[in-house]
Structure formats: C-alpha cells, structure tokens
Design a protein around this motif. Sequence first.
Motif, PDB file in Angstrom:
ATOM      1  N   GLY A  67      24.731   1.640   0.136  1.00 15.03           N
ATOM      2  CA  GLY A  67      25.625   1.944   1.245  1.00 15.03           C
ATOM      3  C   GLY A  67      24.952   2.738   2.349  1.00 15.03           C
ATOM      4  N   GLU A  68      23.794   3.368   2.059  1.00 19.60           N
ATOM      5  CA  GLU A  68      23.068   4.092   3.090  1.00 19.60           C
ATOM      6  C   GLU A  68      22.251   3.108   3.922  1.00 19.60           C
ATOM      7  OE1 GLU A  68      22.479   8.523   1.362  1.00 19.60           O
ATOM      8  OE2 GLU A  68      21.063   7.050   0.614  1.00 19.60           O
ATOM      9  N   SER A  69      21.725   3.596   5.038  1.00 22.86           N
ATOM     10  CA  SER A  69      21.016   2.726   5.979  1.00 22.86           C
ATOM     11  C   SER A  69      19.509   2.957   5.937  1.00 22.86           C
ATOM     12  CB  SER A  69      21.505   2.993   7.403  1.00 22.86           C
ATOM     13  OG  SER A  69      22.874   2.719   7.512  1.00 22.86           O
ATOM     14  N   ILE A  70      18.779   1.917   6.342  1.00 22.13           N
ATOM     15  CA  ILE A  70      17.332   2.007   6.493  1.00 22.13           C
ATOM     16  C   ILE A  70      16.970   1.688   7.936  1.00 22.13           C
ATOM     17  CG2 ILE A  70      16.771   1.462   4.102  1.00 22.13           C
ATOM     18  CD1 ILE A  70      16.227  -1.424   4.982  1.00 22.13           C
ATOM     19  N   ARG A  71      15.776   2.103   8.341  1.00 22.43           N
ATOM     20  CA  ARG A  71      15.256   1.779   9.669  1.00 22.43           C
ATOM     21  C   ARG A  71      13.930   1.068   9.486  1.00 22.43           C
ATOM     22  NH1 ARG A  71      13.535   5.412  13.642  1.00 22.43           N
ATOM     23  NH2 ARG A  71      12.775   6.778  12.032  1.00 22.43           N
ATOM     24  N   TYR A  72      13.648   0.138  10.369  1.00 26.89           N
ATOM     25  CA  TYR A  72      12.354  -0.519  10.407  1.00 26.89           C
ATOM     26  C   TYR A  72      11.566   0.078  11.559  1.00 26.89           C
ATOM     27  CZ  TYR A  72      14.519  -3.994   7.374  1.00 26.89           C
ATOM     28  OH  TYR A  72      15.158  -4.617   6.339  1.00 26.89           O
ATOM     29  N   ILE A  73      10.344   0.506  11.280  1.00 23.81           N
ATOM     30  CA  ILE A  73       9.467   1.037  12.320  1.00 23.81           C
ATOM     31  C   ILE A  73       8.339   0.033  12.507  1.00 23.81           C
ATOM     32  CG2 ILE A  73       7.935   2.917  12.982  1.00 23.81           C
ATOM     33  CD1 ILE A  73       9.661   4.749  11.185  1.00 23.81           C
ATOM     34  N   PHE A  74       8.248  -0.510  13.705  1.00 27.44           N
ATOM     35  CA  PHE A  74       7.246  -1.513  14.027  1.00 27.44           C
ATOM     36  C   PHE A  74       5.999  -0.805  14.551  1.00 27.44           C
ATOM     37  CE2 PHE A  74      11.392  -3.422  14.228  1.00 27.44           C
ATOM     38  CZ  PHE A  74      11.223  -4.581  13.486  1.00 27.44           C
ATOM     39  N   GLU A  75       4.942  -0.815  13.765  1.00 25.24           N
ATOM     40  CA  GLU A  75       3.707  -0.125  14.100  1.00 25.24           C
ATOM     41  C   GLU A  75       2.874  -0.956  15.079  1.00 25.24           C
ATOM     42  OE1 GLU A  75       3.331   2.869  13.193  1.00 25.24           O
ATOM     43  OE2 GLU A  75       4.388   3.152  11.308  1.00 25.24           O
ATOM     44  N   THR A  76       2.000  -0.292  15.825  1.00 25.38           N
ATOM     45  CA  THR A  76       1.182  -0.985  16.820  1.00 25.38           C
ATOM     46  C   THR A  76       0.172  -1.931  16.180  1.00 25.38           C
ATOM     47  OG1 THR A  76      -0.325   0.908  16.878  1.00 25.38           O
ATOM     48  CG2 THR A  76       1.409   0.828  18.562  1.00 25.38           C
ATOM     49  N   ASP A  77      -0.163  -1.706  14.900  1.00 23.48           N
ATOM     50  CA  ASP A  77      -1.113  -2.591  14.227  1.00 23.48           C
ATOM     51  C   ASP A  77      -0.449  -3.850  13.675  1.00 23.48           C
ATOM     52  OD1 ASP A  77       0.282  -1.686  12.013  1.00 23.48           O
ATOM     53  OD2 ASP A  77      -1.452  -0.794  11.016  1.00 23.48           O
ATOM     54  N   GLY A  78       0.855  -4.019  13.929  1.00 29.85           N
ATOM     55  CA  GLY A  78       1.570  -5.197  13.464  1.00 29.85           C
ATOM     56  C   GLY A  78       2.289  -5.011  12.138  1.00 29.85           C
ATOM     57  N   SER A  79       2.060  -3.882  11.471  1.00 32.96           N
ATOM     58  CA  SER A  79       2.748  -3.634  10.207  1.00 32.96           C
ATOM     59  C   SER A  79       4.146  -3.087  10.483  1.00 32.96           C
ATOM     60  CB  SER A  79       1.946  -2.649   9.343  1.00 32.96           C
ATOM     61  OG  SER A  79       1.866  -1.393   9.975  1.00 32.96           O
ATOM     62  N   VAL A  80       4.980  -3.128   9.453  1.00 31.61           N
ATOM     63  CA  VAL A  80       6.352  -2.628   9.566  1.00 31.61           C
ATOM     64  C   VAL A  80       6.565  -1.625   8.445  1.00 31.61           C
ATOM     65  CG1 VAL A  80       8.796  -3.233   9.558  1.00 31.61           C
ATOM     66  CG2 VAL A  80       7.119  -4.843  10.506  1.00 31.61           C
ATOM     67  N   LYS A  81       7.106  -0.460   8.807  1.00 26.50           N
ATOM     68  CA  LYS A  81       7.393   0.579   7.833  1.00 26.50           C
ATOM     69  C   LYS A  81       8.909   0.642   7.649  1.00 26.50           C
ATOM     70  CE  LYS A  81       5.389   4.487   8.687  1.00 26.50           C
ATOM     71  NZ  LYS A  81       5.090   5.862   9.165  1.00 26.50           N
ATOM     72  N   ILE A  82       9.354   0.814   6.402  1.00 24.00           N
ATOM     73  CA  ILE A  82      10.776   0.979   6.107  1.00 24.00           C
ATOM     74  C   ILE A  82      11.005   2.435   5.717  1.00 24.00           C
ATOM     75  CG2 ILE A  82      12.691   0.307   4.602  1.00 24.00           C
ATOM     76  CD1 ILE A  82      11.263  -2.358   4.162  1.00 24.00           C
ATOM     77  N   VAL A  83      11.968   3.087   6.394  1.00 25.07           N
ATOM     78  CA  VAL A  83      12.298   4.479   6.091  1.00 25.07           C
ATOM     79  C   VAL A  83      13.804   4.613   5.961  1.00 25.07           C
ATOM     80  CG1 VAL A  83      10.260   5.426   7.259  1.00 25.07           C
ATOM     81  CG2 VAL A  83      12.405   5.173   8.512  1.00 25.07           C
ATOM     82  N   LYS A  84      14.232   5.652   5.274  1.00 22.85           N
ATOM     83  CA  LYS A  84      15.655   5.938   5.171  1.00 22.85           C
ATOM     84  C   LYS A  84      16.141   6.427   6.531  1.00 22.85           C
ATOM     85  CE  LYS A  84      18.911   8.751   2.520  1.00 22.85           C
ATOM     86  NZ  LYS A  84      19.034   9.695   1.398  1.00 22.85           N
ATOM     87  N   ALA A  85      17.226   5.845   7.015  1.00 25.45           N
ATOM     88  CA  ALA A  85      17.781   6.248   8.303  1.00 25.45           C
ATOM     89  C   ALA A  85      18.537   7.550   8.139  1.00 25.45           C
ATOM     90  CB  ALA A  85      18.699   5.164   8.852  1.00 25.45           C
ATOM     91  N   GLU A  86      18.361   8.441   9.090  1.00 28.89           N
ATOM     92  CA  GLU A  86      19.127   9.679   9.102  1.00 28.89           C
ATOM     93  C   GLU A  86      20.536   9.335   9.556  1.00 28.89           C
ATOM     94  OE1 GLU A  86      18.029  12.667   8.099  1.00 28.89           O
ATOM     95  OE2 GLU A  86      16.138  11.709   7.576  1.00 28.89           O
ATOM     96  N   GLU A  87      21.494   9.760   8.789  1.00 30.14           N
ATOM     97  CA  GLU A  87      22.880   9.487   9.142  1.00 30.14           C
ATOM     98  C   GLU A  87      23.267  10.347  10.341  1.00 30.14           C
ATOM     99  OE1 GLU A  87      24.590   7.033   7.783  1.00 30.14           O
ATOM    100  OE2 GLU A  87      22.929   6.624   6.421  1.00 30.14           O
ATOM    101  N   GLU A  88      23.881   9.740  11.320  1.00 29.82           N
ATOM    102  CA  GLU A  88      24.311  10.468  12.504  1.00 29.82           C
ATOM    103  C   GLU A  88      25.627  11.187  12.210  1.00 29.82           C
ATOM    104  OE1 GLU A  88      24.399   8.031  15.988  1.00 29.82           O
ATOM    105  OE2 GLU A  88      22.450   7.149  15.513  1.00 29.82           O
ATOM    106  N   VAL A  89      25.699  12.407  12.667  1.00 27.32           N
ATOM    107  CA  VAL A  89      26.900  13.212  12.468  1.00 27.32           C
ATOM    108  C   VAL A  89      27.922  12.832  13.526  1.00 27.32           C
ATOM    109  CG1 VAL A  89      27.819  15.560  12.456  1.00 27.32           C
ATOM    110  CG2 VAL A  89      25.548  15.105  11.522  1.00 27.32           C
ATOM    111  N   ASP A  90      29.123  12.506  13.091  1.00 24.89           N
ATOM    112  CA  ASP A  90      30.212  12.174  14.004  1.00 24.89           C
ATOM    113  C   ASP A  90      30.986  13.457  14.287  1.00 24.89           C
ATOM    114  OD1 ASP A  90      32.301  11.170  15.469  1.00 24.89           O
ATOM    115  OD2 ASP A  90      33.006   9.802  13.910  1.00 24.89           O
TER     116      ASP A  90
END
Length: 80
Positions: free
Chosen positions: A35-58
């Motif tokens: 149920g939590e979210s992930i983020r994809y970070i597109f690196e300049t070398d063409g690789s992709v990193k997956i990290v846990k997304a920080e939940e935004e406070v409403d």
Amino acid sequence: MNDVDIKKYKVRKSGNSDVTTIPVEVKEKLNLKTGESIRYIFETDGSVKIVKAEEEVDVDSIVDAVMSQYEQAIKDLVDL
C-alpha cells in the motif's frame, strides 16, 4: 565481480499498465509495506533506481481533524 543474486521478473499487462512483482527482499530492503508508494529515479547513466517514496503530509486533513475534535472547546473559548 561480486557474488550477486540476480533474479529475473517478467513484465505483464494489467489493464493499460505494465506491472511486475516486487520481490520480498526488495520490500524488506526498502522497508516497504503493501500500500506504500515507490519512486523511480532516472540516473544520467541510463540506470533506474527504486526508492521508497516519502509520504506527503496532508496538513489540511490534520487541521480539519483537530478542529473537529476540539470544535466545542474552541467555541467555548471564543464565547468567553
């Protein structure tokens, strides 16, 4: 080269999206719960990193919850 455990996961179609499985080891490493979210970070070398997304406070919903919880007390203070 280091001993690396490489696993292959197939990309499948689900509606209009492509999906894949997140292995348990990845969820544990990211401290990710269902149920939590992930983020994809597109690196300049063409690789992709997956990290846990920080939940935004409403903030608005927090303020609404506090206001409704203490609504009567706030009204009483205003009436003083």
